[in-house]
Design a protein around this motif. Structure first.
Motif, short mmCIF file in Angstrom:
data_model
loop_
_atom_site.label_atom_id
_atom_site.label_comp_id
_atom_site.label_asym_id
_atom_site.label_seq_id
_atom_site.Cartn_x
_atom_site.Cartn_y
_atom_site.Cartn_z
N SER B 492 0.98 -1.29 0.27
CA SER B 492 0.27 0.13 0.02
C SER B 492 0.77 1.22 -0.09
O SER B 492 0.21 2.10 -0.70
CB SER B 492 -0.88 0.29 1.21
OG SER B 492 -0.23 0.10 2.26
N SER B 495 0.62 2.01 -3.91
CA SER B 495 -0.29 1.61 -3.84
C SER B 495 -1.18 3.17 -3.75
O SER B 495 -1.90 3.99 -4.55
CB SER B 495 -1.94 1.02 -3.85
OG SER B 495 -1.72 1.01 -2.61
N THR B 533 -5.83 0.61 0.39
CA THR B 533 -6.09 1.31 -0.79
C THR B 533 -7.04 2.47 -1.08
O THR B 533 -7.51 3.34 -1.90
CB THR B 533 -5.50 0.57 -2.20
OG1 THR B 533 -4.21 -0.21 -1.39
CG2 THR B 533 -5.41 1.19 -3.30
N ILE B 640 -4.84 0.13 -8.91
CA ILE B 640 -3.89 1.47 -9.29
C ILE B 640 -2.82 0.58 -9.22
O ILE B 640 -2.10 1.61 -9.94
CB ILE B 640 -3.88 1.63 -7.66
CG1 ILE B 640 -4.76 2.32 -7.11
CG2 ILE B 640 -2.64 2.55 -7.02
CD1 ILE B 640 -5.71 3.35 -8.02
N HIS B 641 -1.92 -0.37 -8.91
CA HIS B 641 -0.93 -0.81 -9.37
C HIS B 641 -1.50 -2.54 -9.56
O HIS B 641 -1.67 -3.07 -8.90
CB HIS B 641 0.17 -1.27 -8.68
CG HIS B 641 1.33 -1.11 -9.13
ND1 HIS B 641 1.87 -2.85 -8.85
CD2 HIS B 641 2.46 -0.81 -8.13
CE1 HIS B 641 3.08 -2.71 -9.21
NE2 HIS B 641 3.65 -1.49 -8.75
#
Lengths: 753, 753
Positions: B492, B495, B533, B640-641
């Motif tokens: 995280s 992210s 996240t 996000i990632h």
């Protein structure tokens, strides 16, 4: 001091009280973590090889034998430091040319003072590192040495930096010189002013190099990590200043440098510039990214950190019979050490600042000599300057048959006057501070007995605001965690927390301050220039105002009223006939965590004045000066935590007394420092000092600051040598024109008198 | 996925890319500091004495021999823990009664499970501590043991907590009981619904206690300082949750507790509740304020941390020939362990959530048994529940001759439907996720060969928003330091930093995230519930918006225009025909440091759905199940990632496979845990798993979140046991109604079939 409701002055609830300092228990029990306490896995130990010569060309360095020693993990020389351009950086109080900073970190072509770093080693333990340092072979070509500033200005003097070209007024000249800068302040017509004078006094003074004498030597741990990130843990006045210097010196992006300040055992200006940190970082990288710890010995601290300048000063003052000064002139030659950067600019600003003058000229010279590069020391450059001016003022008052305080009152600057160095003065408490001494029982009681004398002297200091960033969050129990970036040298955790507590209307103990490093808080200027309680206090007030705004919204939600209807005063929120305290409101709960941050940059920190009175007895057999009584009055604006203000004043006086009576760097003719230990470099100890009575003058809160804070950390180091000199004169008839006024010198002067 | 300019989906520049994680190098090189790496001066080592009995009255404890052992510095029992009231606290995912939490920390009158802490010792080293623990003499009166939830509900069963009184529906009852809670969801007329059905399937299922199996055992260092302040360093999902528990358990004000989270080697819900931390703190105080380190062995982790509940579940579902479900009913008995608090509430919410139902009834029971107190485990309570429901759904589809994905599509909930447990569903991507599997090459390619079968199953998870606080400052080089309080378990740091970078229009690498403790950032809920996240990303977006506002003012100053004229998009500030990037604008300099903080509490995290498909081969000789292929599609909102989203899905599947095929707590009749080691508690290893193909379904960004983030960490642990059971049925004809489906059990079922 105006007393209002609930017994606190000015209606404050927290300001002016004396809570226990947040870091007190850890400092007393030894739990607080200083640099020397830091241990990391795989830690290596570093050691510096230093020049045995005060001035020498470095012909060659052979590190092979050191590198071959078992346990040695890395050896570096200046060749490992990036070449840097002549970029001039402003680092808070200290201004440095980047190339000079680099060459002071590790000598490149020449050693410029005894102790100048030549190379450094990292090894498995400090013993191996020390042994390895001795195995480095350096071939030197010794050069002629110059130690005295005025001699260094003479034609034909040895030139320290061939590239340095400065003409008379500090512009680029054509010939090599040791004069790095010449600054000048002029006003009116000095000669016309002297022509008006009934009495003119002119004297020359000499002061020696002195050191800040902090208890904790310089230290630093560095890890140049595998990912390219540089981590530094050190004892510093400003983590961001260290970050900036490391970034510049090692050509690393700011974002790849993290500096974490550990506890700091004294600094007084001497812990702004880096010495060991860049070496430890280079060694860490070269040693395979292992952390490297470096610590100076006391001898290294004295030889090769940044003491303050020795100086030569001439002062000429003229006055009418009524006491009014008609003209004043000062010439200051400050010894910068091996690289430019003495505090002569500040000295030139301080020297005549307490006096309202229509005609003045001040010339200051920054001159290279083969001594360690000067760095800041508490009100840098002010003490030498005032020593000269206040002795002349005293002699002038004496010649006019005036009380020395009355003489200063007649000539005192006040709000709206222009300072000798130009700027207009805001509201200051100088006259009130003079009167505080004039009316003090100490001054009103005549001093009796043989060989005794009373001296007074005054001092001025600029103070500074600077940039501060802070953040805070409110805990469920209504206490507040405060995150700040100002390293706490003299109790600023308390003085800053108290200002937040005052703004929020909660107890001082309910604010928990934490000092953090460069990754965890916004930019903060150094703790220096007496700025922290002023400037970071300014920031926490802004922070408190933001938190109060959030709390007003909570109250508005609670009462279902418009937020504009909610007022807040002294931690009580109210609307109509409803009211609730900060803590009660927090206890009601907030759907969203309560947190805020603030950054401020106040420009006009109020300048500070001090007026000191000292009684001495001089032993006619030995010349030893015993201080019988010392009273120091200071224009403090508002004393947030009076105990720490008193402590700042007492500490400054103690340092000024040491500077005045005993401290000095003693060199042989070849520029070897002969007294690089605290046995031989004689700082005052408890038996040398009486209880110093600190008088806090709070009549003039600083305009523009929410609580009227005025920086208090520096100005009281300025008057002591002058006050002592004036007292010695009264006791012995002798005017001492050189510091330190040690027994042998006083004895010699008495004999010659 | 909509593709916009510059090749990034949805026009994002940073989101959707795969930068290197900020903590990667330190994790790979071993530099990252975990709890076991922490060393403090004067550190002592603590050890816990644990009950050898699963149920026993504690008659006496004699610590004198332990105290007399040289090197022992402190011994504590429950008598050292403050008596606490029955205060019910909500700690993110986990809800606990404070008295029960205290008694789980140290048994007061009774030991309720094998391994229940009885006393603890601090000594100069761990060997002395271990020896001392053995010298503590405890007199026990063993009591009858109950290990099975349904048995514990029977009249006459051994009662664990005499004071527990709950009637049928969870209200205060009159008789002692082991049933701590009964929750119920009802809608429509279940019997009328079943009457409409053409096919009804009803089955009972049993699942065993399983553990999260994080690599890093529980650990904690505590210092109860001389000033009364308690410092904790530990491996935790939430420093603020630890602070709150320590404050409650030890009756210390929140403001006197500081918790610093160290790196965390896995948690999965198991590192929210404290075990060792309060013991270490008490030992520290008793040992003269020396720091105390405690670490669990693997056996202690398995015996006495918080695994998730074993359970018994009955599901009944009826459907028309067209596939439409007419009614569904479920009964869930979850084993809470020695104290109330199984995840039966969540199980009851999950069990029928994917289905649009007019007639339903769900009954859940939280039942005490002599096992360790359950705590959260990745989508707590969801996997057991879905195992039962998805097996019944599969059987129903089979009975109707329908494709199992089509059966779910017919009955799938969508936006605007009410979930089985009540709330209205927002926009979700469940149908798109079903279709992702339906259209996947894996599902479209028939599975051939003997003893092989394909199974599908679906899962639902709530997700959570929660409170987050963050702060940031902009460096001179235009990079940004981000301070967050969400412990980073699954990437995280990356992210969250990426969402700030996206908001500011700078590179992911230009945001430097730091995870800090409770003193240095505002309140943050735990990293759990798949919230980080989503929720802390929400906070950094708000933070970025604030920073952009400051930057707009800088641009307005620079161009001497009104701030309203300055627009910002994608990191470019513009007014009229002038424009400047974020970094260029920072390089122009700011008079005031650029810093901001934000706190947010988004309420409606979008729930998550997963649809899994697995192919297995069952060895007819041994019953061993080999996974041939595994495809997990998940409704992820916006990834996000993507690498970390895939990693979350793969990790969740791996845990679900272990739960499904091998993992179980094995007790003897007296309640002794027989397999408290990772040799005997059989988690999947790399050879047990194929590459798990994670399909990220991004058609339904979560409404209300600035980037459409949907929590991704949990839901994919839910389908695997059901999908495997359904696959095993296809491969063997056997319906496995108990977990784990280990070789011996599958073999036995095949033989009985």
């Amino acid at each position: 001091m105006a007393m209002k409701e609930n017994g606190h002055k000015n209606g404050y609830r927290v300001i002016g009280t004396r809570p226990i300092r947040p870091d007190g228990v850890d400092k007393v029990t030894g739990r607080a973590v200083f640099g020397a306490d830091l241990h990391l896995p795989g830690l290596l130990y570093g050691k510096v090889l230093r020049s045995p010569h005060a001035h020498a060309r470095i012909l060659s360095i052979d590190t092979s034998a050191a590198e071959a020693l078992p346990g040695v993990k890395a050896v570096i020389t200046a060749a490992d430091l990036p070449q840097v351009a002549d970029k001039v950086k402003s680092l808070g109080e200290s201004v440095g040319n980047l190339r000079y900073m680099s060459e002071n970190t590790l000598a490149r072509e020449k050693a410029l003072y005894h102790g100048h770093p030549i190379a450094a080693v990292a090894a498995e333990n400090i013993h191996v590192a020390e042994e390895a340092v001795n195995l480095i072979e350096v071939e030197y070509e010794p050069l002629p040495v110059v130690l005295d500033g005025r001699e260094a200005m003479q034609p034909g003097a040895p030139i320290l930096i061939q590239g340095l070209r400065t003409d008379e007024l500090g512009k680029l000249g054509s010939e090599p010189t040791n004069v790095a800068a010449h600054i000048q302040h002029k006003r009116g017509d000095v000669e016309a002013g002297f022509a008006e004078a009934d009495v003119i006094i002119e004297r020359e003074f000499r002061t020696e190099t002195v050191h800040q004498g902090y208890i904790e030597p310089q230290n630093g741990v560095a890890l140049w990590n595998d990912d390219g990130h540089i981590h530094i843990w050190c004892s510093t006045q400003g983590a961001f200043a260290v970050r900036s210097q490391i970034s510049d010196l090692l050509r690393a992006p700011i974002s790849q440098v993290t500096v974490t300040p550990l506890e700091i055992g004294g600094a007084f200006g001497g812990k702004i510039n880096v010495y060991l940190e860049p070496l430890a970082a280079l060694l860490s990288r070269k040693a395979g990214h292992r952390p490297v710890k470096m610590t100076m010995t006391r001898a290294e601290v004295l030889k090769a950190s940044g003491p303050t300048s020795g100086s030569w000063i001439r002062v000429r003052m003229g006055a009418k019979k009524d006491g009014r000064i008609t003209a004043a002139q000062a010439e200051l030659v400050y010894e910068a050490g091996g690289f430019p950067g003495s505090p002569v600019g500040a000295g030139a600003g301080v020297i005549l600042a307490p006096y309202r003058l229509d005609n003045l000229q001040i010339d200051g010279y920054d001159v290279l000599v083969n001594r360690p590069k000067a760095s800041a020391y508490r009100a840098p450059g002010g003490t030498n300057a005032a020593y000269a001016a206040e002795a002349v003022a005293d002699e002038l008052a004496e010649a006019l048959g005036m009380d020395p305080i009355d003489f200063r009152l007649i000539n005192a600057v006040k709000e709206g006057d222009r300072r000798a160095d130009g700027p207009m003065l805001p509201r200051i408490g100088y006259i009130e501070t003079l009167q505080a001494i004039k009316n003090h029982p100490h001054y009103r009681q005549p001093l009796e007995g043989p060989h005794r004398g009373r001296g007074v002297a005054v001092g001025f200091w600029f103070n500074w605001g600077g940039k501060s960033s802070v953040s805070a969050s409110v805990n469920e129990d209504g206490t507040v965690n405060l995150v700040e970036g100002s390293t706490d040298i003299g109790g600023s955790r308390a003085s800053i927390a108290m200002q937040l507590a005052e703004t929020l209307g909660i107890a001082a103990e309910d604010v928990h301050p934490q000092v953090v490093g460069t990754d965890l808080v916004g930019y903060n200027d150094v703790t220096g220039g007496s700025r922290t309680t002023y400037g970071t206090g300014y920031a926490v007030h802004a922070l408190g105002v933001k938190l109060n705004e959030i709390m007003r919204e909570l109250a508005a939600d609670l009462w279902d009223v418009d937020v504009e209807e909610v007022r807040v005063e002294g931690g009580v929120f109210s609307a109509g006939d409803r009211s609730i305290t900060f803590k009660e409101l927090v206890a009601q709960g907030s759907d969203t965590p309560i947190t805020a941050s603030a950054a401020t940059h106040p420009k006009d920190a109020g300048p500070a004045f001090a007026v000191h009175c000292v009684d001495v007895e001089v032993d006619p057999e030995t010349g030893k000066v015993t201080i019988l009584r010392y009273t120091a009055a200071q224009d403090v604006g508002t004393a947030i935590h009076p105990s720490y203000v008193e402590g700042q004043i007492q500490g400054a006086v103690a340092q000024g007394v040491g500077w005045g009576l005993n401290e000095e760097y003693i060199y042989d003719e070849e520029g070897h420092l002969l007294n690089a230990s605290l046995l031989d470099y004689r700082m005052p100890t408890a038996p040398d000092l009486p209880m110093i009575d600190a008088v806090l003058v709070e009549e003039a809160p600083t305009p523009g600051h929410p609580f009227g804070v005025r920086g208090v950390g520096e100005v009281s180091i300025i008057p002591p040598p002058a006050a002592l000199a004036n007292a010695i004169h009264r006791a012995t008839g002798v005017r001492m024109t050189a510091l330190p006024m040690s027994p042998s010198r006083v004895m010699k002067a008495m004999i010659e008198h």
